[in-house]
Design a protein around this motif. Structure first.
Motif, mmCIF file in Angstrom:
data_model
loop_
_atom_site.group_PDB
_atom_site.id
_atom_site.type_symbol
_atom_site.label_atom_id
_atom_site.label_comp_id
_atom_site.label_asym_id
_atom_site.label_seq_id
_atom_site.Cartn_x
_atom_site.Cartn_y
_atom_site.Cartn_z
ATOM 1 N N ILE A 119 7.779 -0.226 -12.438
ATOM 2 C CA ILE A 119 6.605 -1.092 -12.324
ATOM 3 C C ILE A 119 5.982 -0.750 -10.977
ATOM 4 O O ILE A 119 6.656 -0.854 -9.950
ATOM 5 N N ILE A 120 4.725 -0.316 -11.002
ATOM 6 C CA ILE A 120 4.064 -0.057 -9.724
ATOM 7 C C ILE A 120 2.852 -0.959 -9.568
ATOM 8 O O ILE A 120 2.151 -1.255 -10.526
ATOM 9 N N ASN A 121 2.657 -1.383 -8.340
ATOM 10 C CA ASN A 121 1.578 -2.277 -7.964
ATOM 11 C C ASN A 121 0.665 -1.509 -7.015
ATOM 12 O O ASN A 121 1.121 -1.034 -5.970
ATOM 13 N N LEU A 122 -0.584 -1.361 -7.369
ATOM 14 C CA LEU A 122 -1.542 -0.623 -6.546
ATOM 15 C C LEU A 122 -2.596 -1.610 -6.073
ATOM 16 O O LEU A 122 -3.433 -2.063 -6.851
ATOM 17 N N ASP A 123 -2.548 -1.942 -4.785
ATOM 18 C CA ASP A 123 -3.375 -3.036 -4.264
ATOM 19 C C ASP A 123 -4.673 -2.565 -3.620
ATOM 20 O O ASP A 123 -4.902 -1.379 -3.456
ATOM 21 N N ASP A 124 -5.501 -3.534 -3.293
ATOM 22 C CA ASP A 124 -6.792 -3.318 -2.642
ATOM 23 C C ASP A 124 -7.706 -2.424 -3.494
ATOM 24 O O ASP A 124 -8.345 -1.507 -3.006
ATOM 25 N N ASN A 125 -7.745 -2.719 -4.782
ATOM 26 C CA ASN A 125 -8.528 -1.925 -5.735
ATOM 27 C C ASN A 125 -9.468 -2.786 -6.556
ATOM 28 O O ASN A 125 -9.532 -2.667 -7.780
ATOM 29 N N ASN A 126 -10.218 -3.648 -5.910
ATOM 30 C CA ASN A 126 -11.146 -4.498 -6.636
ATOM 31 C C ASN A 126 -12.445 -3.780 -7.008
ATOM 32 O O ASN A 126 -13.041 -4.062 -8.030
ATOM 33 N N VAL A 127 -12.861 -2.827 -6.191
ATOM 34 C CA VAL A 127 -14.101 -2.092 -6.451
ATOM 35 C C VAL A 127 -13.808 -0.962 -7.439
ATOM 36 O O VAL A 127 -12.879 -0.167 -7.224
ATOM 37 N N PRO A 128 -14.551 -0.867 -8.547
ATOM 38 C CA PRO A 128 -14.308 0.205 -9.516
ATOM 39 C C PRO A 128 -14.332 1.581 -8.849
ATOM 40 O O PRO A 128 -15.211 1.891 -8.062
ATOM 41 N N GLY A 129 -13.307 2.376 -9.150
ATOM 42 C CA GLY A 129 -13.213 3.734 -8.629
ATOM 43 C C GLY A 129 -12.614 3.839 -7.246
ATOM 44 O O GLY A 129 -12.427 4.943 -6.727
ATOM 45 N N ALA A 130 -12.282 2.709 -6.603
ATOM 46 C CA ALA A 130 -11.762 2.724 -5.229
ATOM 47 C C ALA A 130 -10.495 3.562 -5.096
ATOM 48 O O ALA A 130 -10.262 4.197 -4.078
ATOM 49 N N ILE A 131 -9.688 3.594 -6.132
ATOM 50 C CA ILE A 131 -8.407 4.291 -6.071
ATOM 51 C C ILE A 131 -8.567 5.802 -5.890
ATOM 52 O O ILE A 131 -7.659 6.477 -5.421
ATOM 53 N N ASN A 132 -9.730 6.323 -6.244
ATOM 54 C CA ASN A 132 -9.964 7.769 -6.088
ATOM 55 C C ASN A 132 -9.802 8.232 -4.644
ATOM 56 O O ASN A 132 -9.516 9.408 -4.402
ATOM 57 N N ASP A 133 -9.956 7.333 -3.681
ATOM 58 C CA ASP A 133 -9.826 7.679 -2.262
ATOM 59 C C ASP A 133 -8.449 7.315 -1.709
ATOM 60 O O ASP A 133 -8.251 7.316 -0.493
ATOM 61 N N LYS A 134 -7.493 7.009 -2.584
ATOM 62 C CA LYS A 134 -6.173 6.549 -2.143
ATOM 63 C C LYS A 134 -5.090 7.476 -2.700
ATOM 64 O O LYS A 134 -4.437 7.179 -3.698
#
Length: 184
Positions: free
Chosen positions: A154-169
């Protein structure tokens, strides 16, 4: 080996779908055949609690798009459930799928079939602390375990409220890739 990704986010450019795609890409690189089901685009009726499935070898009385998901789950070797966290829980689309898996409950035929399948969960969210919904993620995984599935990560990826934000993480995308590799 087949790995099924179940994307439950309704958003385009969804962070959880981007993470799911990274996980499936990693599984594919290790030789797995992968597929994503976008639940929000399907018509899935909530479980009616009628127990029809208990009298008909786990066949659900509802004839909707969940029938296709049942088949894909039965054919998969690994499953990744990907859900955004909405108000401290998996979203409604994820719960629809999980609740409809009740049709498999207490059927030894499916417990045996699922005993060779591993389930992992990817969750993304905006700002809530993990403690606010960690119990919910564990409960959702427990539902799969009760059905006989092996539990994965189970993985939790936080601070991703803005669509597409994870692309920079990159660190978060690597966590997703690691999950995909560990599923194989």
């Amino acid at each position: 080996m087949k790995v099924l990704g179940i994307n439950t986010s309704p958003r385009e450019l969804s962070n959880v779908k981007i993470a799911l795609e990274a996980a499936l890409d990693a599984a594919s690189e290790k030789g797995a055949e992968t597929e994503i089901v976008d639940v929000n685009k399907l018509t899935i009726t909530p479980c009616q609690g009628d127990n029809y499935c208990k009298e008909h070898d786990s066949e659900c009385a509802l004839n909707d798009d969940m029938q296709d998901i049942y088949q894909k789950i039965e054919e998969a070797d690994g499953i990744i459930l990907a859900s955004p966290i909405y108000f401290c829980d998996v979203n409604a689309q994820a719960k629809l799928v999980i609740d409809r898996l009740y049709s498999y409950f207490m059927n030894p035929k499916y417990s045996e079939l699922f005993s060779n399948k591993k389930v992992s969960i990817i969750a993304t969210h905006g700002a809530a602390p993990l403690e606010a919904f960690e119990g919910s993620l564990n409960t959702q995984m427990a539902a799969f375990e009760v059905l006989g599935f092996k539990t994965g990560d189970i993985i939790n990826l936080d601070d991703n409220n803005v669509p597409g934000a994870i692309n920079d993480k990159e660190e978060q995308l690597q966590k997703a890739r690691d999950l995909g590799e560990n599923l194989i």
